[in-house]
Design a protein around this motif. Structure first.
Motif, PDB file in Angstrom:
ATOM      1  N   MET A   1       1.071 -13.706 -13.145  1.00 55.38           N
ATOM      2  CA  MET A   1       2.429 -13.955 -12.678  1.00 55.38           C
ATOM      3  C   MET A   1       3.394 -14.026 -13.867  1.00 55.38           C
ATOM      4  O   MET A   1       3.001 -14.378 -14.972  1.00 55.38           O
TER       5      MET A   1
ATOM      6  N   ASP B   1       8.370 -14.172 -11.008  1.00 50.34           N
ATOM      7  CA  ASP B   1       7.702 -14.755  -9.845  1.00 50.34           C
ATOM      8  C   ASP B   1       8.042 -16.225  -9.640  1.00 50.34           C
ATOM      9  O   ASP B   1       7.771 -16.771  -8.567  1.00 50.34           O
TER      10      ASP B   1
ATOM     11  N   HIS C   1      13.472 -15.356  -2.076  1.00 50.08           N
ATOM     12  CA  HIS C   1      12.015 -15.330  -2.197  1.00 50.08           C
ATOM     13  C   HIS C   1      11.515 -16.022  -3.461  1.00 50.08           C
ATOM     14  O   HIS C   1      10.373 -16.467  -3.514  1.00 50.08           O
TER      15      HIS C   1
ATOM     16  N   TYR D   1       3.166 -16.699  -2.802  1.00 53.69           N
ATOM     17  CA  TYR D   1       2.354 -15.487  -2.934  1.00 53.69           C
ATOM     18  C   TYR D   1       0.921 -15.809  -2.531  1.00 53.69           C
ATOM     19  O   TYR D   1       0.076 -16.087  -3.389  1.00 53.69           O
TER      20      TYR D   1
ATOM     21  N   GLN E   1       2.143  -5.644  -0.856  1.00 56.73           N
ATOM     22  CA  GLN E   1       2.212  -7.104  -0.771  1.00 56.73           C
ATOM     23  C   GLN E   1       3.571  -7.647  -1.217  1.00 56.73           C
ATOM     24  O   GLN E   1       3.890  -8.806  -0.948  1.00 56.73           O
ATOM     25  N   ASN E   2       4.359  -6.827  -1.894  1.00 53.48           N
ATOM     26  CA  ASN E   2       5.674  -7.259  -2.363  1.00 53.48           C
ATOM     27  C   ASN E   2       6.775  -6.408  -1.743  1.00 53.48           C
ATOM     28  O   ASN E   2       7.778  -6.100  -2.381  1.00 53.48           O
TER      29      ASN E   2
ATOM     30  N   ARG F   1      10.827  -6.399  -2.310  1.00 55.84           N
ATOM     31  CA  ARG F   1      11.221  -6.982  -3.596  1.00 55.84           C
ATOM     32  C   ARG F   1      11.583  -5.894  -4.594  1.00 55.84           C
ATOM     33  O   ARG F   1      10.920  -4.858  -4.677  1.00 55.84           O
TER      34      ARG F   1
END
Length: 251
Positions: A1, A46, A73, A121, A165-166, A169
């Motif tokens: 991260m 992140d 987010h 996450y 998964q993102n 973003r």
């Protein structure tokens, strides 16, 4: 991260950096709000750690700017010497997710950072993950599109899964390189572009399939779900239209 910390005390920032890198994450530090904002216009992170009292602005103002310009987010942790109830209320009310009072205890810091990252996450499941016609099977590192297996190299699979998964973003080029190649890897910019281009082709990422990846000039890439339109063509794996019936009479 990737974690970024903002504090007007260089020694405090060094403590943050050591603790975060000890957790296995990358850490970038800033002494002023202006420096942080400039960085966040071209990079993605992140998690943000922010102090209250800064030489050019205030922590709550920074948090409000992040929420307006970066989005909701990003987890934000206040770490400050302000400790009264009204301070906690204002800090959380400005958009922060958690509030920690100085002096910093490394064990508490790592626990709070871990909890925020875990909520924002969720860990990759070992079970099948499906996104429309795309099915990821982490145990075998396999990707199927409409039931058809797609042959991907390890980094291509990692990049594809990370993008899905993102979804939505904006991810900077450095962020993507660090995730796929590691913090210390010296990867030329074109290598990332080549991997993205290959995924576009191999995964048939286009509106007809419901997903597309877009380059954002000067920053990086954004992977998004889109609504197919009638003129986008058939989705991958869909059946071809039936042939027209022959209505001509026999001779």
């Amino acid at each position: 991260m990737r974690i970024v910390a903002l504090d007007d005390d260089a020694l405090q920032l060094e403590l943050f950096r050591r603790a975060i890198e000890g957790m296995g994450h990358a850490c970038r530090t800033h002494l002023t709000g202006a420096s942080l904002m400039k960085d966040m216009r071209r990079e993605t992170f992140d998690l943000l750690i922010v102090d209250w009292q800064l030489p050019d602005t205030s922590g709550p103002d920074v948090v409000r700017w992040v929420r307006e310009n970066v989005g909701t987010h990003l987890p934000i942790l206040f770490v400050t010497s302000r400790h009264e109830e009204r301070d906690i209320i204002e800090g959380l009310g400005s958009g922060a997710d958690d509030f920690m009072i100085k002096p910093v205890r490394v064990g508490e810091l790592t626990a709070r950072v871990t909890a925020l990252l875990r909520r924002a996450y969720p860990a990759v499941s070992s079970g099948t993950m499906e996104f429309g016609p795309y099915r990821f099977v982490p145990d075998s590192r396999t990707l199927l599109i409409s039931g058809r297996t797609v042959e991907l190299k390890n980094r291509e699979y990692d990049l594809a899964l990370f993008l899905f998964q993102n979804m939505g973003r904006l991810l900077s080029r450095d962020h993507l390189r660090e995730i796929i190649w590691g913090h210390s890897a010296d990867v030329i910019s074109r290598s990332l572009d080549t991997h993205i281009s290959r995924l576009r082709s191999q995964l048939d990422l286009r509106p007809a399939n419901g997903y597309m990846v877009t380059a954002v000039y000067g920053v990086g890439y954004r992977f998004e779900a889109v609504t197919p339109r009638p003129d986008d063509g058939p989705a991958t794996g869909s059946a071809p239209p039936p042939a027209a019936a022959d209505t001509a009479s026999a001779p």
